[in-house]
Structure formats: structure tokens, C-alpha cells
Design a protein around this motif. Structure first.
Motif, short mmCIF file in Angstrom:
data_model
loop_
_atom_site.label_atom_id
_atom_site.label_comp_id
_atom_site.label_asym_id
_atom_site.label_seq_id
_atom_site.Cartn_x
_atom_site.Cartn_y
_atom_site.Cartn_z
N TRP A 218 49.89 36.75 41.69
CA TRP A 218 51.25 36.28 42.19
C TRP A 218 50.75 35.56 43.54
CZ3 TRP A 218 56.45 37.50 41.21
CH2 TRP A 218 56.41 38.33 39.93
N TYR A 219 51.53 34.29 43.59
CA TYR A 219 51.51 33.46 44.91
C TYR A 219 52.88 33.29 45.27
CZ TYR A 219 46.60 31.82 44.23
OH TYR A 219 45.23 31.74 44.10
N ARG A 220 53.09 32.87 46.58
CA ARG A 220 54.41 32.58 46.95
C ARG A 220 54.20 31.43 48.04
NH1 ARG A 220 55.81 37.32 51.80
NH2 ARG A 220 54.26 36.38 53.12
N GLN A 221 55.39 30.62 47.80
CA GLN A 221 55.57 29.53 48.89
C GLN A 221 56.70 29.79 49.58
OE1 GLN A 221 56.13 25.76 46.80
NE2 GLN A 221 55.11 24.48 48.36
N LEU A 222 56.28 29.88 50.99
CA LEU A 222 57.55 29.70 52.15
C LEU A 222 57.94 28.74 52.32
CD1 LEU A 222 55.35 32.21 54.49
CD2 LEU A 222 56.96 32.62 52.84
N PRO A 223 59.04 28.39 53.04
CA PRO A 223 59.52 26.94 53.08
C PRO A 223 58.56 26.03 54.30
CG PRO A 223 61.12 28.73 53.50
CD PRO A 223 59.94 29.41 53.40
N SER A 224 58.43 24.90 53.53
CA SER A 224 57.67 23.83 54.10
C SER A 224 56.29 24.30 54.27
CB SER A 224 58.27 23.57 55.64
OG SER A 224 59.67 23.35 55.59
N GLN A 225 55.88 25.00 53.45
CA GLN A 225 54.25 25.69 53.26
C GLN A 225 53.72 25.55 51.93
OE1 GLN A 225 53.11 29.05 55.44
NE2 GLN A 225 54.78 29.06 56.91
N GLY A 226 52.36 25.47 52.12
CA GLY A 226 51.57 25.49 50.68
C GLY A 226 51.74 26.82 50.05
N PRO A 227 51.53 26.96 48.85
CA PRO A 227 51.55 28.24 48.24
C PRO A 227 50.54 29.38 48.91
CG PRO A 227 51.41 26.53 46.74
CD PRO A 227 51.13 25.89 48.02
N GLU A 228 50.40 30.51 49.04
CA GLU A 228 49.55 31.49 49.45
C GLU A 228 49.55 32.59 48.37
OE1 GLU A 228 50.46 33.34 53.16
OE2 GLU A 228 52.58 33.87 52.48
N TYR A 229 48.42 33.10 48.42
CA TYR A 229 48.02 34.23 47.22
C TYR A 229 48.52 35.42 47.84
CZ TYR A 229 45.22 37.93 45.61
OH TYR A 229 44.72 39.11 45.16
N VAL A 230 49.22 36.30 46.81
CA VAL A 230 49.90 37.59 47.37
C VAL A 230 48.96 38.66 46.87
CG1 VAL A 230 51.90 39.11 47.18
CG2 VAL A 230 52.11 36.55 47.38
N ILE A 231 48.63 38.56 45.56
CA ILE A 231 48.09 39.69 44.79
C ILE A 231 47.47 39.59 43.62
CG2 ILE A 231 49.96 40.89 43.88
CD1 ILE A 231 49.12 43.60 45.01
N HIS A 232 46.76 40.34 43.06
CA HIS A 232 46.48 39.93 41.31
C HIS A 232 45.95 41.48 40.83
CE1 HIS A 232 42.19 39.75 42.79
NE2 HIS A 232 41.77 39.90 41.53
N GLY A 233 46.12 41.57 39.48
CA GLY A 233 45.66 42.80 38.74
C GLY A 233 45.63 42.42 37.43
N LEU A 234 44.91 43.54 36.57
CA LEU A 234 44.42 43.34 35.26
C LEU A 234 45.27 44.27 34.36
CD1 LEU A 234 42.67 41.94 33.30
CD2 LEU A 234 40.94 43.61 33.45
N THR A 235 44.84 45.58 34.77
CA THR A 235 45.77 46.77 34.01
C THR A 235 46.31 47.69 35.11
OG1 THR A 235 43.73 47.86 33.96
CG2 THR A 235 44.09 46.57 31.97
N SER A 236 45.73 48.06 36.01
CA SER A 236 46.00 49.15 37.04
C SER A 236 47.02 48.66 37.90
CB SER A 236 45.03 49.62 37.56
OG SER A 236 44.08 50.25 36.53
N ASN A 237 47.88 49.50 38.41
CA ASN A 237 48.79 48.95 39.56
C ASN A 237 47.79 48.62 40.65
OD1 ASN A 237 50.73 49.34 37.82
ND2 ASN A 237 51.46 51.33 38.52
N VAL A 238 48.33 47.71 41.46
CA VAL A 238 47.33 47.31 42.78
C VAL A 238 48.28 47.41 44.03
CG1 VAL A 238 45.85 45.41 43.78
CG2 VAL A 238 46.17 45.84 41.27
#
Lengths: 114, 111
Positions: free
Chosen positions: B35-55
Motif C-alpha cells: 500500500w502506498y498513499r499520495q497526500l495532496p500535492s506530494q509524491g506517493p509514500e509507502y505505507v505498509i506491505h504483507g504476504l500472508t500474515s496481518n502486519v
């Protein structure tokens, strides 16, 4: 602050002109990616360089070219500009070129072609 | 890269939890969910990632369905600063590192 810098922040130019956008990756990152964000196309991958070598191409027009220099900064050259090239151009960097790596994005260059 | 489907927009009240869904029914066994997110007027930023388990991390939690065909990004207490477009992206760890951004979910946080 991601550590990725892009210059200039804003660029206004005319159709038919050529511009160069510059990106400095985070310290220690060898990969640089360029993305274009327009209103109608969203965020699209353009090109990826790793340690000076081109690694992957996306939807990059032939009028566009890029390179990565020995100091790892990268430049995206846009020529014969058209109105439709107006967009935000982002660069991102990562340490390694594989799909495990998080990409860190710069603040972008906003290009307006009049 | 396999495709993901997200709602175009969602709203949340400030200080309330937000659950952002993502469907990825064609996910392969080795694809990570990023998951990435893009705040207004900014570049995307990394949020979190996972494979199978909750993170969990300081920004959010990621809940992954047992069959991995869907996942949910959870912001535990939405703030006005969380208003952004959130992108769910599948990544093959051995493949090309370019990110495929779909249309994402635009999150509006209501004060």
C-alpha cells in the motif's frame, strides 16, 4: 522528507520546446524510476535505471529520454513538447532493482506546456 | 502485475477507524500486497506491505484474507493528515520493481 530531490519544482514552457528534469536519489540508492501523473492517465511508470543502466521501460514516448549519471542522479529529457505532456513528473529511488524494495518518491516537477 | 480493485472514494470522520478494502482475486502465491498513499500535492509514500500474515506498523495495519484474494488497510484513528489517495499494489518480489498504480481510493476525512 523522503530524501529524494527533484528540480525544478515548476516548469512552464511552450509547445515544441525541450526541457530537462533532474532527480537526485536517496543516499545509497542505486535505482531511479520516473513516473508521469496526468489527470486523465493517473500515475504511470516511464523508465527505470539501475546503477547507470536502463532496466525497464514503461509507457515512455520516443520524444522522451532519460539517463543516470555516475553520481547516480538522473535526468529526464522531454522534447518536442505538446500540450498533452503537461503533467506532474515524479522520480523515485530504491536500493535494489527487485520487487521487494520500497520506492521513495520525490516531491515532483509540475510541467505546464502552453 | 496482477490487478487490484478498490472503491473510488471513501469518507471517514476524524478520530474514527477507517477500513480501506482491496480485491485481488488473481494474486499469485508469491505476490506481496503493498500500500502506498499520495497526500495532496506530494509524491506517493509507502505505507505498509504483507504476504500472508496481518502486519502492523506505526502508520497502519494490513489485514490479509486467508485466501489472499482481498486485503484491508486499517487506519486506527483517522486524522485530517490521512486524507489522501490510497493505492493497493501487488508486487512480485522477483520481478520488475516498477509500481503499477491503479486508480486508488480517495479518502476524505471529515472534521
Amino acid at each position: 522528507d523522503s530524501g529524494v530531490t527533484q528540480t525544478p519544482k515548476h516548469l512552464i514552457t511552450a509547445t515544441g520546446q525541450r526541457v530537462t528534469l533532474r532527480c537526485s536519489p536517496r543516499s545509497g540508492d542505486l535505482s531511479v524510476y520516473w513516473y508521469q501523473q496526468s489527470l486523465d492517465q493517473g500515475l504511470q511508470f516511464l523508465i527505470h535505471y539501475y546503477n547507470g543502466e536502463e532496466r525497464a521501460k514503461g509507457n515512455i514516448l520516443e520524444r522522451f529520454s532519460a539517463q543516470q549519471f555516475p553520481d547516480l542522479h538522473s535526468e529526464l529529457n522531454l522534447s518536442s513538447l505538446e500540450l498533452g505532456d503537461s503533467a506532474l513528473y515524479f522520480c523515485a529511488s530504491s536500493k535494489q532493482p527487485n520487487g521487494r524494495e520500497t520506492q521513495y518518491f520525490g516531491p515532483g516537477t509540475r510541467l505546464l506546456v502552453l | 502485475d496482477a490487478k487490484t480493485t478498490q472503491p473510488n472514494s471513501m469518507e471517514s470522520n476524524e478520530e474514527e477507524p477507517v477500513h480501506l478494502p482491496c480485491n485481488h482475486s488473481t494474486i499469485s502465491g508469491t505476490d506481496y500486497i503493498h500500500w502506498y498513499r499520495q497526500l495532496p500535492s506530494q509524491g506517493p509514500e509507502y505505507v505498509i506491505h504483507g504476504l500472508t500474515s496481518n502486519v502492523n506498523n506505526r502508520m497502519a495495519s494490513l489485514a490479509i484474507a486467508e485466501d489472499r484474494k482481498s486485503s484491508t488497510l486499517i487506519l486506527h484513528r483517522a486524522t485530517l493528515r490521512d486524507a489522501a489517495v490510497y493505492y493497493c499494489i501487488l508486487r512480485d518480489p522477483t520481478g520488475a520493481n516498477n509500481l503499477f498504480f491503479g486508480t486508488g481510493t480517495r479518502l476524505t476525512v471529515i472534521p
